[in-house]
Write an enzyme that holds these catalytic residues in place. Sequence first.
Site, PDB file in Angstrom:
ATOM      1  N   ASP A 313      47.933  21.675  53.544  1.00 41.44           N
ATOM      2  CA  ASP A 313      48.431  22.998  53.191  1.00 41.44           C
ATOM      3  C   ASP A 313      48.646  23.078  51.678  1.00 41.44           C
ATOM      4  O   ASP A 313      49.598  22.521  51.171  1.00 41.44           O
ATOM      5  CB  ASP A 313      49.708  23.346  53.951  1.00 41.44           C
ATOM      6  CG  ASP A 313      50.725  22.194  53.997  1.00 41.44           C
ATOM      7  OD1 ASP A 313      50.350  21.012  53.887  1.00 41.44           O
ATOM      8  OD2 ASP A 313      51.909  22.500  54.144  1.00 41.44           O
ATOM      9  N   GLU A 528      53.322  12.197  44.485  1.00 44.58           N
ATOM     10  CA  GLU A 528      52.872  12.607  45.816  1.00 44.58           C
ATOM     11  C   GLU A 528      51.353  12.640  45.898  1.00 44.58           C
ATOM     12  O   GLU A 528      50.755  12.329  46.927  1.00 44.58           O
ATOM     13  CB  GLU A 528      53.455  13.993  46.102  1.00 44.58           C
ATOM     14  CG  GLU A 528      52.972  14.661  47.365  1.00 44.58           C
ATOM     15  CD  GLU A 528      53.313  16.140  47.390  1.00 44.58           C
ATOM     16  OE1 GLU A 528      53.532  16.658  48.490  1.00 44.58           O
ATOM     17  OE2 GLU A 528      53.368  16.767  46.305  1.00 44.58           O
TER      18      GLU A 528
END
Length: 575
Positions: A313, A528
């Site tokens: 996403d 991340e």
Amino acid sequence: MTEEIFLRGALLKWVHHFGVFKDCKDFVDSSLKEDPQVVLAKFHQLVDSAHDSLDKNELKTFLETYFQPPGSDTLRCQVEQNLPNWFDLQHQLKENFAAILSKTKDDKQESVLSWITYLFDCWRSLCLQVHPQVYEHPSRYTLIPWKKPMIVAGGRFREFYYWDSYFIIKGLLSCGLFTLARDMVDNLLDMVFMFGFVPNGGRIYYLNRSQPPLLSDMIAIVVKNWSDDNPSLLTFLHRALQGLEKEYEFFSKYRSVFIDDPPRKLNRYFVNATEPRPESFCSDNRLVKNWSEQQQRNQCCCGLASAAESGWDFSSRWLEDGCHLYTICTQNIVPVCLNSILLRMESQMSSLYQQYLSLASTEPLSSDIKSQLEQRIVWFHQQRSMRAQAIRHVLWDTHSLQWRDYDMKRKQWTQRKFCSSASNYLPLWSHSIEYLISSEKEAKGIVESFMNSGLLQNGGVLTTTFESGEQWDSPNAWPPVQDMLAEGFLALERFAPGCGAQQVASKIVTRYIQSSYHGWHQTGYMYEKYNGMQSCGQSGGGGEYEPQIGFGWTNGVALYFLRHYAEWIDSPLFP
């Protein structure tokens, strides 16, 4: 009542109307100082006294009075009771990571060992337990409580996330932290028994969706690391298989579709949502306003939530026009990634039942139970075979020698502006190459296809080769993608020795390790995601939130590569 405050209702809309929080997630992660019915009554009084003309400062005062900030629902906890002291830890890490240290130049060994120690120490800061107040007053919190210690992702992600947990567990086991890895699996199994599936994450606003179903992978790797002197493996496997059956039923019942004639069963991500996601209310609400018809708005909300379930996403993979997020149509796509994961799950289910049967055979076992176990072994083997055939028939592109997402609306492969996606090669990771690839020539063709795709860059494998501004597109390289494809190409090499796949895996591992090491060495952080176009460890970007540091799955993949893939890493690794 809790849902009326955090998931829908006037208060949620007023908070985001005034933009009280820079990050929408901060509000839905906060907690109440009073029971929800009291807070709602006070809020209605405030609105009535303001004659529906609420002031931002009045609202901020109200929030300060009745809400606690995010993070008040968890506590730091010790990684393991028998955690070694610093000197013992250094000795243990040198032993566990001896192979990679031996490939490191003498003048770099201290720095690399410091990096490994830092990655280990991150587990301390990311290991959380639920605050006792959550059990006393559950209606005041959005956190879904877990019983045992849990590693969270880090940054704005203060709760567990489903598919992140697999890569975290690989890192924990690489450090010898077996108990914590098993505890995480037990927590996720608890979720399955409570809800019938593992939620996207550990918040009530995630209960309408799951994430890539990697629980069988977590169970398999924990079982693989189970020590011989631990007699409870049979008990663990019994409960684990019950949970996996429930999860498999969920994806079969609510996420399956039939393609072509005769119909072939495959799966998609699908969340029956018609409202903006509470944790992303502002951005979702702006997007749906691009549509005038309510049905179009509903479809947009469905597409956004379904993409969140995919873990990607967002990506141009899910966009009808390939560019604009408001055209998202995830629910219309049969994705290569999900079907590769389920194919691997079917393979693992058959193997786990076989292991259970072997262990159970040492104890009294009725012929009926033995027969039932044998039937499940055969049944999952059959499901695996049928899915592999469907993937080959529907998703395999014989011209480009890769697999492609399928658009159910157009009844053809998706036509996106990017040339390729890392997902297109995930079937290599499915434990089922022999079902999917017909020859060594085809295997060599897949290697050539990947190397010519533009996906492999200086910092690792890009998610796609199209730069849309979304975070699961170029130029970002995500840790889970590196892990899955490295394993997949090594599997392809075993299937077709000499096809060149081993060299591809070596490049993936080396470039990811170099990038993440250089990033840490320069900034002190693990990100991340990374900018895959660079080898210097620059953070990735794009998407609906600021780049995050921490970071659970980044650390896990780095530790796993360093511990288990040292022989595949190009030397010298740290010039």
